[in-house]
Structures are given as structure tokens and as C-alpha cells.
Design a protein around this motif. Sequence first.
Motif: not given
Length: 268
Positions: A1-20
Motif C-alpha cells: 500500500r502506498q500509504i505514505g504517498s496518500v498521507i503526503e498529499n492529503i494532509i496539506p489539503a486538510i490543513k489548507n481547507h482545500q476541500n475539493d
Amino acid sequence: RQIGSVIENIIPAIKNHQNDLFDWLFEQKFTKTIQDKELTQRLLLVSSENGNPHSITTIVDKGFDFLSLDRDFCRRIIQGASKNGFYKLLQFLSIIMNMNFERDNNFGVFDYESSVYFGNLSIFKFYLQKSSSAIINNALTSAVEKECVNIVKYIFETDSARKRVDFNTNIMNTLFSNSIRLKSNYLFKYLIEQFNKYQKNLFKKFFISYDLLSQACYLNKVEIAKEIVSIMIECDNENKRISFSLPFYNAVIAGSIELCHFFIDKKV
């Protein structure tokens, strides 16, 4: 599983409220791993710390079992929202984790240091409601330390809150000591006023002590030191000869000429 890459991309979206962007990443990369509890907990914690209800709602909608969260993690997610001042999110979290709170009887979830961390009175009141019988000494001492004037005043001036403070010599020492360290003298003077009003006997007994005066002299808090001396003399009902040698020494160490002259002029 490429969990590391998932986290790397999705966390900044959460922090910056980039909901789309979050929605797209979640659907493309994360939906199949919703049962990964460790990963989901990390997303929930980041969401609470950054005030993002959208990402939390998405996790709820995907069927994550919030009852699987233990008391320690519930505490951490509540802390995340509280310490960063997200009152509305805190209300939302309390709804979706209500069964967790009922299961644990709110024990250990709502710590009062977190309730005053951001200085938000609404958050503090929320904690009072959720933990209706707990002693709030830690909240009061932390509120003074962080100079949360609105919370300090609410505790003293609201009967139901004030009655949940266990007033004793230790908490008075901590409260006044914390107030002396602040840049402003406002809370120190306010505490004197309130203790004279609600805890006068204990206040008089407590102030026949040199620790606070020595601290004030060491920190060169001139007005506070003068006020303490005045109170100590007034409270010395036995007419003892009070020695101020240590406070005077600390005034010398602090280089406070004004305080040195004050002690000499008062002949103390």
C-alpha cells in the motif's frame, strides 16, 4: 500500500481547507483504506487541529466506527480543536463522539488546561458543561498564567464556576505568583479584590508570607511589591516586627533603586 504517498498529499489539503482536492484524493486513494484505523486517526487529528469539519464529515459519511476510538484518542482530538480555538468544531465533535463520552462518562476526556489554552471563553464554558462536577483549579491557574482575563473574571464572578474552585493556600500562591510574572499588573490587582471579597480570612492569613514579595522584588515589579508590603503590614494583627531582608536583597540584585529607597523609607 502506498500509504505514505496518500498521507503526503492529503494532509496539506486538510490543513489548507482545500476541500475539493481532499475529496478527490480521498475518493481516488483513500476510500479502500477507511478501515485502516491508524491512518484514519491521523487524518482526524490533523482535521481537529486545523479546524476542518469537512474532512471529518467525509470520514463519518464513509462509515468509520468512532466507537473504536479509545478514551486517550478522544481526549487528543478534543484537545486539538480546543487548543486552536475551534469552538464550532468542538461542538460538532461532541455530537459525533457523544457515545464515546457516554461510554467513558466523560472521564479523562475534557482536561481543563486545554479549555483555557486559546483563551476562548465559549470553549471554557463548553468544558464546564461537559464536566459539571470537576474541580477547576487547574483551569483558573492556567487562565491567570496565560492572562486570559475574560476567563478569570468569569470564574470569579459566576457563582456556579467559583464554587468549583478549591480555594486554599496552594492555589492562592500559584495564582498570585503567576500574576506577578505578567507584564500587566491588572490581574494581580483583580485577584486581591476578589480574594478580599470571597476569601478574606484565608487571604489575610496567606499574605503573611514573603515568597511573593521576594518574587516581585526579584522581577522588579515595583508597584506590586509596594502593594504586597502594604497588605502584609495591614494583616500583621500580632504587631510583629516583620523582617524584609530577603526582599530587600532581591531588590538590590534586580537593581531596583526605587524599591531599595522604598524599604529604607518604610524602615522595614
